[in-house]
Design an enzyme around this catalytic site. Structure first.
Site, PDB file in Angstrom:
ATOM      1  N   ASP A  69      34.975  49.518  44.128  1.00  0.00           N
ATOM      2  CA  ASP A  69      36.305  49.068  44.410  1.00  0.00           C
ATOM      3  C   ASP A  69      37.795  49.242  43.575  1.00  0.00           C
ATOM      4  O   ASP A  69      37.601  48.697  42.466  1.00  0.00           O
ATOM      5  CB  ASP A  69      36.312  47.506  44.756  1.00  0.00           C
ATOM      6  CG  ASP A  69      37.492  46.815  45.470  1.00  0.00           C
ATOM      7  OD1 ASP A  69      37.672  46.883  46.825  1.00  0.00           O
ATOM      8  OD2 ASP A  69      38.305  46.161  44.506  1.00  0.00           O
ATOM      9  N   TYR A  74      45.838  48.326  40.051  1.00  0.00           N
ATOM     10  CA  TYR A  74      44.986  48.078  38.538  1.00  0.00           C
ATOM     11  C   TYR A  74      45.219  49.029  37.604  1.00  0.00           C
ATOM     12  O   TYR A  74      44.976  48.909  36.442  1.00  0.00           O
ATOM     13  CB  TYR A  74      43.529  48.411  39.030  1.00  0.00           C
ATOM     14  CG  TYR A  74      42.999  47.244  40.063  1.00  0.00           C
ATOM     15  CD1 TYR A  74      43.647  46.040  40.304  1.00  0.00           C
ATOM     16  CD2 TYR A  74      41.915  47.528  40.675  1.00  0.00           C
ATOM     17  CE1 TYR A  74      43.261  45.404  41.299  1.00  0.00           C
ATOM     18  CE2 TYR A  74      41.451  46.442  41.865  1.00  0.00           C
ATOM     19  CZ  TYR A  74      42.096  45.595  41.914  1.00  0.00           C
ATOM     20  OH  TYR A  74      41.755  44.812  43.055  1.00  0.00           O
ATOM     21  N   LYS A 103      43.682  50.245  47.478  1.00  0.00           N
ATOM     22  CA  LYS A 103      44.325  49.314  48.098  1.00  0.00           C
ATOM     23  C   LYS A 103      45.755  49.876  47.884  1.00  0.00           C
ATOM     24  O   LYS A 103      46.346  50.252  46.854  1.00  0.00           O
ATOM     25  CB  LYS A 103      44.170  47.928  47.762  1.00  0.00           C
ATOM     26  CG  LYS A 103      42.992  47.684  47.548  1.00  0.00           C
ATOM     27  CD  LYS A 103      42.520  45.973  47.079  1.00  0.00           C
ATOM     28  CE  LYS A 103      41.115  45.708  46.818  1.00  0.00           C
ATOM     29  NZ  LYS A 103      40.947  45.990  45.465  1.00  0.00           N
ATOM     30  N   HIS A 136      46.533  45.610  50.211  1.00  0.00           N
ATOM     31  CA  HIS A 136      46.442  44.677  49.319  1.00  0.00           C
ATOM     32  C   HIS A 136      46.766  43.069  49.409  1.00  0.00           C
ATOM     33  O   HIS A 136      46.115  42.181  49.358  1.00  0.00           O
ATOM     34  CB  HIS A 136      46.755  45.204  47.853  1.00  0.00           C
ATOM     35  CG  HIS A 136      46.231  45.058  46.681  1.00  0.00           C
ATOM     36  ND1 HIS A 136      46.133  45.632  45.498  1.00  0.00           N
ATOM     37  CD2 HIS A 136      45.482  43.628  46.419  1.00  0.00           C
ATOM     38  CE1 HIS A 136      45.264  44.938  44.707  1.00  0.00           C
ATOM     39  NE2 HIS A 136      44.927  43.931  45.152  1.00  0.00           N
TER      40      HIS A 136
HETATM   41  N1  LIG Z   1      41.892  42.272  46.632  1.00  0.00           N
HETATM   42  C1  LIG Z   1      42.450  41.278  45.843  1.00  0.00           C
HETATM   43  O1  LIG Z   1      43.560  41.060  45.684  1.00  0.00           O
HETATM   44  C2  LIG Z   1      41.432  41.314  44.638  1.00  0.00           C
HETATM   45  C3  LIG Z   1      41.577  40.123  43.668  1.00  0.00           C
HETATM   46  C4  LIG Z   1      40.602  39.938  42.755  1.00  0.00           C
HETATM   47  C5  LIG Z   1      39.643  40.890  42.558  1.00  0.00           C
HETATM   48  N2  LIG Z   1      39.578  41.971  43.275  1.00  0.00           N
HETATM   49  C6  LIG Z   1      38.375  43.030  43.173  1.00  0.00           C
HETATM   50  O2  LIG Z   1      37.176  42.108  43.056  1.00  0.00           O
HETATM   51  C7  LIG Z   1      36.409  42.688  41.660  1.00  0.00           C
HETATM   52  C8  LIG Z   1      35.965  41.440  41.122  1.00  0.00           C
HETATM   53  O3  LIG Z   1      36.631  40.530  40.860  1.00  0.00           O
HETATM   54  P1  LIG Z   1      37.139  40.005  39.338  1.00  0.00           P
HETATM   55  O4  LIG Z   1      37.162  41.180  38.540  1.00  0.00           O
HETATM   56  O5  LIG Z   1      38.376  39.098  39.767  1.00  0.00           O
HETATM   57  O6  LIG Z   1      35.951  38.718  38.913  1.00  0.00           O
HETATM   58  P2  LIG Z   1      34.528  38.910  38.758  1.00  0.00           P
HETATM   59  O7  LIG Z   1      33.953  40.308  39.053  1.00  0.00           O
HETATM   60  O8  LIG Z   1      33.991  37.800  39.546  1.00  0.00           O
HETATM   61  O9  LIG Z   1      34.150  38.615  37.280  1.00  0.00           O
HETATM   62  C9  LIG Z   1      34.535  39.327  36.102  1.00  0.00           C
HETATM   63  C10 LIG Z   1      34.590  38.791  35.022  1.00  0.00           C
HETATM   64  O10 LIG Z   1      32.986  38.389  34.642  1.00  0.00           O
HETATM   65  C11 LIG Z   1      32.508  39.148  33.586  1.00  0.00           C
HETATM   66  N3  LIG Z   1      31.155  39.262  34.101  1.00  0.00           N
HETATM   67  C12 LIG Z   1      30.653  40.394  35.106  1.00  0.00           C
HETATM   68  N4  LIG Z   1      29.373  40.329  34.897  1.00  0.00           N
HETATM   69  C13 LIG Z   1      28.737  39.083  34.189  1.00  0.00           C
HETATM   70  C14 LIG Z   1      27.689  38.586  34.139  1.00  0.00           C
HETATM   71  N5  LIG Z   1      26.644  39.007  34.607  1.00  0.00           N
HETATM   72  N6  LIG Z   1      27.429  37.585  32.973  1.00  0.00           N
HETATM   73  C15 LIG Z   1      28.718  36.930  32.285  1.00  0.00           C
HETATM   74  N7  LIG Z   1      29.915  37.447  32.804  1.00  0.00           N
HETATM   75  C16 LIG Z   1      30.041  38.531  33.558  1.00  0.00           C
HETATM   76  C17 LIG Z   1      33.390  40.055  33.195  1.00  0.00           C
HETATM   77  O11 LIG Z   1      33.505  40.344  32.096  1.00  0.00           O
HETATM   78  P3  LIG Z   1      33.109  42.094  31.153  1.00  0.00           P
HETATM   79  O12 LIG Z   1      34.005  42.916  32.090  1.00  0.00           O
HETATM   80  O13 LIG Z   1      33.634  41.686  30.012  1.00  0.00           O
HETATM   81  O14 LIG Z   1      31.761  42.133  31.205  1.00  0.00           O
HETATM   82  C18 LIG Z   1      34.779  39.642  33.681  1.00  0.00           C
HETATM   83  O15 LIG Z   1      35.459  39.105  32.841  1.00  0.00           O
HETATM   84  C19 LIG Z   1      37.863  43.358  40.694  1.00  0.00           C
HETATM   85  O16 LIG Z   1      37.438  43.846  39.815  1.00  0.00           O
HETATM   86  C20 LIG Z   1      38.614  43.809  42.051  1.00  0.00           C
HETATM   87  O17 LIG Z   1      38.167  45.122  42.226  1.00  0.00           O
HETATM   88  C21 LIG Z   1      40.464  42.057  44.462  1.00  0.00           C
END
Ligand SMILES: NC(=O)c1ccc[n+]([C@@H]2O[C@H](COP(=O)([O-])OP(=O)(O)OC[C@H]3O[C@@H](n4cnc5c(N)ncnc54)[C@H](OP(=O)(O)O)[C@@H]3O)[C@@H](O)[C@H]2O)c1
Ligand SMILES: *[C@@H]1O[C@H](CO)[C@@H](O)[C@H](O)[C@H]1NC(C)=O
Ligand SMILES: *[C@@H]1O[C@H](CO)[C@@H](O)[C@H](O)[C@H]1NC(C)=O
Ligand SMILES: *[C@@H]1O[C@H](CO)[C@@H](O)[C@H](O)[C@H]1NC(C)=O
Length: 328
Positions: A69, A74, A103, A136
């Site tokens: 994704d 980003y 996006k 997005h």
């Molecule tokens: N469409 C939109 O508007 C939108 C908005 C938000 C997100 N997104 C997409 O969704 C993806 C995921 O969401 P997100 O990045 O917001 O949050 P997430 O994936 O829910 O959480 C990421 C965070 O959790 C940590 N983490 C990952 N795996 C872990 C584990 N097994 N144990 C403990 N901590 C862990 C990571 O740290 P480290 O990296 O330091 O390991 C990072 O700080 C994004 O990367 C993006 O691609 C889209």
């Protein structure tokens, strides 16, 4: 009791598919993945930064992720693209074996800007087509909340499918009125809606609306407030929640795997981001974390007081998420 995974043909088939050792997968498969076979476990790339972005993405592909994704916003698509190329090379997979999403950012809305948006993304990612291209936000820089505008942007996105630049198009962060408005004005409904979903923000009714309308849903921020750009002080961080912890212990999973397995049990794809190899692997191994239906019911109760982490409404001075859980 039946395991949840056994109730889920999609997740199970993804599991079977991803269990095959890389060496046995033919170098070239004939056809790209279909929407019906979208891998439910994906890899998020927001906030991947520094000098090992490509290593992280390549590691994800080597681990077995087949869904990446991305987004123009980003600011890392060039490095993510190099990681994709490296991962494919090392696994012997081809472009068609993986699902790549990106996006369109708010600054490329409007009839005449959309194609330039995808062209830049394709070039940076180093791919010939996207499996999925999302709008997005239903928000164009400078013309907040103008519905005519997102309808025009959508119309331009439908042309990208005709041109073969995107195999599917989708939306992200739309509210019910905006999505219904869009459905009323297009003969090309979105294939996928990407939105914030996790045990603290379950939006079950909203999810059901999508099921009824044949729109797949991707859950972003599936680990709730874990992303450090969010204020994660209240409620208790999901991965520290004792309810999650107890289920994890009982089933031999980690808290992150429990959160992701819960998301997949609802038929949504989940796209956790991590820049650490051990967590990238841990999250992928969610495919081996089998929850029971009673675990899912227990986790469902965590959604009573909905908490939304991603809401740029104030900064952008625009209403978002009207009528949704913890919306404006
Ligand atoms: N469409 C939109 O508007 C939108 C908005 C938000 C997100 N997104 C997409 O969704 C993806 C995921 O969401 P997100 O990045 O917001 O949050 P997430 O994936 O829910 O959480 C990421 C965070 O959790 C940590 N983490 C990952 N795996 C872990 C584990 N097994 N144990 C403990 N901590 C862990 C990571 O740290 P480290 O990296 O330091 O390991 C990072 O700080 C994004 O990367 C993006 O691609 C889209
Ligand atoms: C990337 O670099 C950070 C900081 O040095 C490190 O903690 C992390 O493990 C590295 N990740 C990868 C995939 O190499
Ligand atoms: C969509 O169209 C239906 C049927 O014409 C109408 O009742 C509804 O109000 C419209 N919804 C929106 C959000 O425009
Ligand atoms: C959550 O758990 C992590 C890792 O065990 C710990 O560092 C952190 O202090 C905990 N946070 C809260 C609010 O309990």
């Amino acid at each position: 009791m039946k395991s949840i995974i056994s109730l889920l043909p999609l997740a199970a088939s993804v599991f079977a598919q991803q269990e095959a050792p890389a060496a046995q997968i033919p170098l070239q498969t004939a056809k790209p993945l279909t929407l019906e076979s979208i891998p439910l476990l994906g890899y998020g790339t927001w906030n991947l930064k520094g000098d090992n972005i490509s290593e992280a993405v390549s590691w994800a592909i080597q681990t077995g992720y087949k869904h990446i994704d991305c987004a123009a916003a980003y600011g890392n698509e060039d490095k993510v693209g190099r990681g994709i190329a490296d991962g494919l090379l090392r696994t012997g997979l081809s472009r068609e074996d993986i699902w790549v999403t990106s996006k369109l950012w708010n600054d490329h809305h409007g009839t005449n800007s959309v194609e330039a948006g995808i062209d830049t993304t394709l070039e940076k990612l180093g791919v010939g087509y996207l499996d999925l291209y999302h709008m997005h936000w239903p928000v164009a820089s400078g013309t907040f909340g103008n519905s005519i505008e997102y309808l025009d942007t959508w119309a331009a996105m439908t042309l990208l499918v005709q041109k073969g630049k995107a195999r599917h198009i989708g939306v992200s962060n739309f509210d019910p009125e905006q999505l219904k408005d869009l459905l009323n004005h297009t003969s090309h409904p979105p294939s996928v809606h990407q939105m914030e979903l996790h045990p603290y923000l379950q939006q079950t009714e909203w999810l059901e609306f999508h099921e009824k309308n044949g729109i797949h849903v991707t859950a972003y921020s599936p680990l709730a407030g874990t992303n450090p750009t969010y204020d994660n002080t209240d409620p208790t961080p999901l991965l520290n929640n004792s309810v999650v912890g107890k289920i994890a212990e009982k089933r031999g999973c980690t808290p992150a795997q429990v959160a992701l397995a819960w998301g997949m049990s609802r038929g949504t794809s989940v796209i956790p981001k991590s820049q650490h190899k051990e967590r990238i692997t841990e999250n992928f191994e969610t495919l081996e974390c089998v929850l029971k239906s009673k675990d899912i019911k227990t986790l469902d109760k965590l959604g009573k007081e909905a908490h939304r982490y991603n809401n740029p409404s104030k900064g952008w001075k625009v209403d978002l998420y009207k009528g949704l859980e913890d919306g404006n």
